[in-house]
Design a protein around this motif. Structure first.
Motif, PDB file in Angstrom:
ATOM      1  N   GLY A 255     -21.831 -11.660  -6.593  1.00  0.00           N
ATOM      2  CA  GLY A 255     -22.155 -10.738  -5.509  1.00  0.00           C
ATOM      3  C   GLY A 255     -21.257 -10.807  -4.296  1.00  0.00           C
ATOM      4  N   TYR A 256     -20.147 -11.531  -4.374  1.00  0.00           N
ATOM      5  CA  TYR A 256     -19.235 -11.622  -3.247  1.00  0.00           C
ATOM      6  C   TYR A 256     -18.411 -10.348  -3.104  1.00  0.00           C
ATOM      7  CZ  TYR A 256     -19.904 -16.649  -2.448  1.00  0.00           C
ATOM      8  OH  TYR A 256     -20.419 -17.887  -2.143  1.00  0.00           O
ATOM      9  N   ALA A 257     -18.111  -9.977  -1.874  1.00  0.00           N
ATOM     10  CA  ALA A 257     -17.085  -8.985  -1.595  1.00  0.00           C
ATOM     11  C   ALA A 257     -15.758  -9.730  -1.484  1.00  0.00           C
ATOM     12  CB  ALA A 257     -17.386  -8.248  -0.298  1.00  0.00           C
ATOM     13  N   ILE A 258     -14.769  -9.371  -2.309  1.00  0.00           N
ATOM     14  CA  ILE A 258     -13.516 -10.118  -2.395  1.00  0.00           C
ATOM     15  C   ILE A 258     -12.425  -9.334  -1.684  1.00  0.00           C
ATOM     16  CG2 ILE A 258     -11.841 -11.180  -3.938  1.00  0.00           C
ATOM     17  CD1 ILE A 258     -14.035 -11.297  -6.052  1.00  0.00           C
ATOM     18  N   VAL A 259     -11.771  -9.988  -0.731  1.00  0.00           N
ATOM     19  CA  VAL A 259     -10.728  -9.335   0.065  1.00  0.00           C
ATOM     20  C   VAL A 259      -9.532 -10.269   0.186  1.00  0.00           C
ATOM     21  CG1 VAL A 259     -12.406  -7.978   1.357  1.00  0.00           C
ATOM     22  CG2 VAL A 259     -11.648 -10.173   2.265  1.00  0.00           C
ATOM     23  N   PHE A 260      -8.353  -9.664   0.316  1.00  0.00           N
ATOM     24  CA  PHE A 260      -7.115 -10.402   0.569  1.00  0.00           C
ATOM     25  C   PHE A 260      -6.647 -10.051   1.979  1.00  0.00           C
ATOM     26  CE2 PHE A 260      -6.231  -9.888  -4.225  1.00  0.00           C
ATOM     27  CZ  PHE A 260      -7.041 -10.979  -4.506  1.00  0.00           C
ATOM     28  N   LEU A 261      -6.442 -11.064   2.813  1.00  0.00           N
ATOM     29  CA  LEU A 261      -5.945 -10.883   4.182  1.00  0.00           C
ATOM     30  C   LEU A 261      -4.607 -11.591   4.278  1.00  0.00           C
ATOM     31  CD1 LEU A 261      -9.252 -11.708   6.129  1.00  0.00           C
ATOM     32  CD2 LEU A 261      -8.540  -9.515   5.147  1.00  0.00           C
ATOM     33  N   SER A 262      -3.532 -10.836   4.447  1.00  0.00           N
ATOM     34  CA  SER A 262      -2.198 -11.409   4.311  1.00  0.00           C
ATOM     35  C   SER A 262      -1.253 -10.870   5.383  1.00  0.00           C
ATOM     36  CB  SER A 262      -1.630 -11.087   2.921  1.00  0.00           C
ATOM     37  OG  SER A 262      -0.300 -11.529   2.796  1.00  0.00           O
ATOM     38  N   ASN A 263      -0.493 -11.765   6.015  1.00  0.00           N
ATOM     39  CA  ASN A 263       0.588 -11.345   6.901  1.00  0.00           C
ATOM     40  C   ASN A 263       1.773 -10.879   6.050  1.00  0.00           C
ATOM     41  OD1 ASN A 263      -0.864 -11.998   9.184  1.00  0.00           O
ATOM     42  ND2 ASN A 263       0.187 -13.935   9.553  1.00  0.00           N
ATOM     43  N   GLN A 264       2.292  -9.690   6.344  1.00  0.00           N
ATOM     44  CA  GLN A 264       3.391  -9.102   5.576  1.00  0.00           C
ATOM     45  C   GLN A 264       4.474  -8.613   6.528  1.00  0.00           C
ATOM     46  OE1 GLN A 264       3.762  -9.075   2.261  1.00  0.00           O
ATOM     47  NE2 GLN A 264       1.828 -10.138   1.918  1.00  0.00           N
ATOM     48  N   GLY A 265       5.060  -9.556   7.274  1.00  0.00           N
ATOM     49  CA  GLY A 265       6.051  -9.193   8.269  1.00  0.00           C
ATOM     50  C   GLY A 265       7.334  -8.635   7.696  1.00  0.00           C
ATOM     51  N   ASN A 266       7.605  -8.852   6.414  1.00  0.00           N
ATOM     52  CA  ASN A 266       8.833  -8.332   5.796  1.00  0.00           C
ATOM     53  C   ASN A 266       8.701  -6.887   5.333  1.00  0.00           C
ATOM     54  OD1 ASN A 266      10.141 -10.712   6.206  1.00  0.00           O
ATOM     55  ND2 ASN A 266       9.918 -11.474   4.129  1.00  0.00           N
ATOM     56  N   VAL A 267       7.534  -6.311   5.488  1.00  0.00           N
ATOM     57  CA  VAL A 267       7.315  -4.920   5.074  1.00  0.00           C
ATOM     58  C   VAL A 267       7.518  -4.000   6.272  1.00  0.00           C
ATOM     59  CG1 VAL A 267       5.628  -3.266   4.197  1.00  0.00           C
ATOM     60  CG2 VAL A 267       5.727  -5.575   3.243  1.00  0.00           C
ATOM     61  N   SER A 268       8.365  -2.997   6.102  1.00  0.00           N
ATOM     62  CA  SER A 268       8.621  -2.017   7.152  1.00  0.00           C
ATOM     63  C   SER A 268       7.866  -0.730   6.849  1.00  0.00           C
ATOM     64  CB  SER A 268      10.126  -1.737   7.254  1.00  0.00           C
ATOM     65  OG  SER A 268      10.365  -0.665   8.140  1.00  0.00           O
ATOM     66  N   LEU A 269       7.269  -0.152   7.871  1.00  0.00           N
ATOM     67  CA  LEU A 269       6.527   1.097   7.696  1.00  0.00           C
ATOM     68  C   LEU A 269       7.260   2.282   8.305  1.00  0.00           C
ATOM     69  CD1 LEU A 269       2.866  -0.057   8.442  1.00  0.00           C
ATOM     70  CD2 LEU A 269       4.098  -0.017   6.287  1.00  0.00           C
TER      71      LEU A 269
END
Length: 353
Positions: free
Chosen positions: A118-132
């Motif tokens: 019953g867990y809500a599974i999330v990924f929280l990640s710093n992605q400083g190499n990605v440019s938007l």
């Protein structure tokens, strides 16, 4: 006179047979294409960008909309790199659908077990190499680094095939760990903004940036930002070794720990004898007619509160870039204020972790 058709002594070859090419388009895809948008099933993986900074991907393997979660919800949050996956190529940042492998082979089964619990599974990640930033010379909206990140996350989600959410902070702002912006955005996406919507005691965060020293098996942690994120949220923290492999907790360097200062403050309020080395025993005094006080601290640390409660009554003036906006305006205000009696300037550093 018409010429007679010459008699052919050889056999006449039959016409060539047309090869049948199998179509990769399914009847289901064709039916969905002609359906109105309101009648189409929802996409399994939906991407969006928040404030031109945060990359969000939500995956639901079922074609029906997910049911409302039963409150309170237990959240299992994880870092991505060196926690869930590692690079199987030379570069850690060479992202593609095939450039990764599981940090440990037990991870898929463990995550599926959490989903069943019953867990809500999330990924929280710093992605400083990605440019938007959009490329004006190209018709492609997403930058190459963003496309590569999406392809890799999509590959991970497809293999796990359970409801998952990914949050990637690409800038030095409120979303970047150890700040809680990604967690706050996740609560908003899942409808968990209410005070008791999350089972805080049952939730946790797992990450490799834990402030640990170098050992024979691994290098020194590059930062304690994952541990600090869990502390800022108020949930339990574990390293990948502790959570997936059952390893014992290791010593770590917490760096600046506000709890230590809070403990000393509690001692000073409950005891008439304050320890000599306690910072709470010190009071701010003004020693010279003209002074410059520089505040350096993370957002919400109490810089403004300290100014209004302590320094403003002593006659200090405030020079604040949040109010003045530009460095040039701040500098002009600084030079016009210095000849006065006193000055305070507030600076907020940019975290690198």
């Amino acid at each position: 006179m018409k010429r007679a058709t010459p008699h052919s002594t050889g056999s006449i070859s039959p016409p060539p047979i047309k090869r049948k090419i199998d179509s990769t388009t399914t009847s289901k895809a064709v039916a969905t294409f002609f359906k109105p948008a309101s009648q189409r099933p929802p996409e399994n993986l939906i991407w969006r960008i928040v404030e031109n900074s945060l990359v969000v991907g939500r995956y639901n393997p079922n074609e029906k909309t997910q049911d409302e979660p039963k409150l309170p919800v237990k959240v299992a949050a994880f870092d991505l790199d060196d926690t869930i996956i590692v690079a199987n190529t030379g570069s850690k940042w060479a992202r593609s659908p095939t450039s990764w492998k599981w940090w440990d082979q037990s991870i898929p089964g463990r995550l599926k077990q959490l989903h069943e619990e019953g867990y809500a599974i999330v990924f929280l990640s710093n992605q400083g190499n990605v440019s938007l930033k959009d490329n004006p010379k190209s018709l492609q909206k997403d930058t190459p680094s963003l496309v590569n990140l999406k392809n890799q996350i999509t590959s991970i989600f497809r293999q796990l095939d359970i409801p998952l959410s990914f949050y990637g902070a690409t800038a030095q702002d409120r979303f970047r760990k150890p700040r809680t912006g990604m967690w706050d955005e996740m609560l908003d996406d899942l409808g968990l903004q209410a005070e008791d919507a999350v089972d805080v005691d049952g939730s946790f965060y797992v990450g490799d940036a834990a402030g640990r020293a170098k050992t024979d098996q691994r290098n020194k942690d590059h930062a304690p930002s994952d541990r600090h994120l869990a502390a800022n949220i108020g949930i339990r923290f574990q390293t990948p070794e502790e959570f997936f492999l059952g390893a014992a907790p290791e010593p770590y360097d917490h760096g600046f720990d506000p709890l230590r200062h809070l403990e000393r403050a509690e001692i000073s309020q409950t005891s008439s004898e304050v320890p000599k080395d306690s910072s709470t025993a010190m009071t701010f005094t003004k020693n010279d007619p003209q002074e410059l006080v520089i505040f350096c601290g993370s957002p919400g640390a109490g810089k403004s509160t300290f100014f209004w409660d302590v320094l403003e009554p002593l006659g200090y003036e405030r020079v604040n870039q949040d109010i003045l906006k530009t460095v040039r305006t701040l500098s002009m205000s600084l030079f016009t204020t210095v000849p006065a009696q006193s000055l305070i300037e507030r600076l907020t550093p940019i975290s690198c972790c």
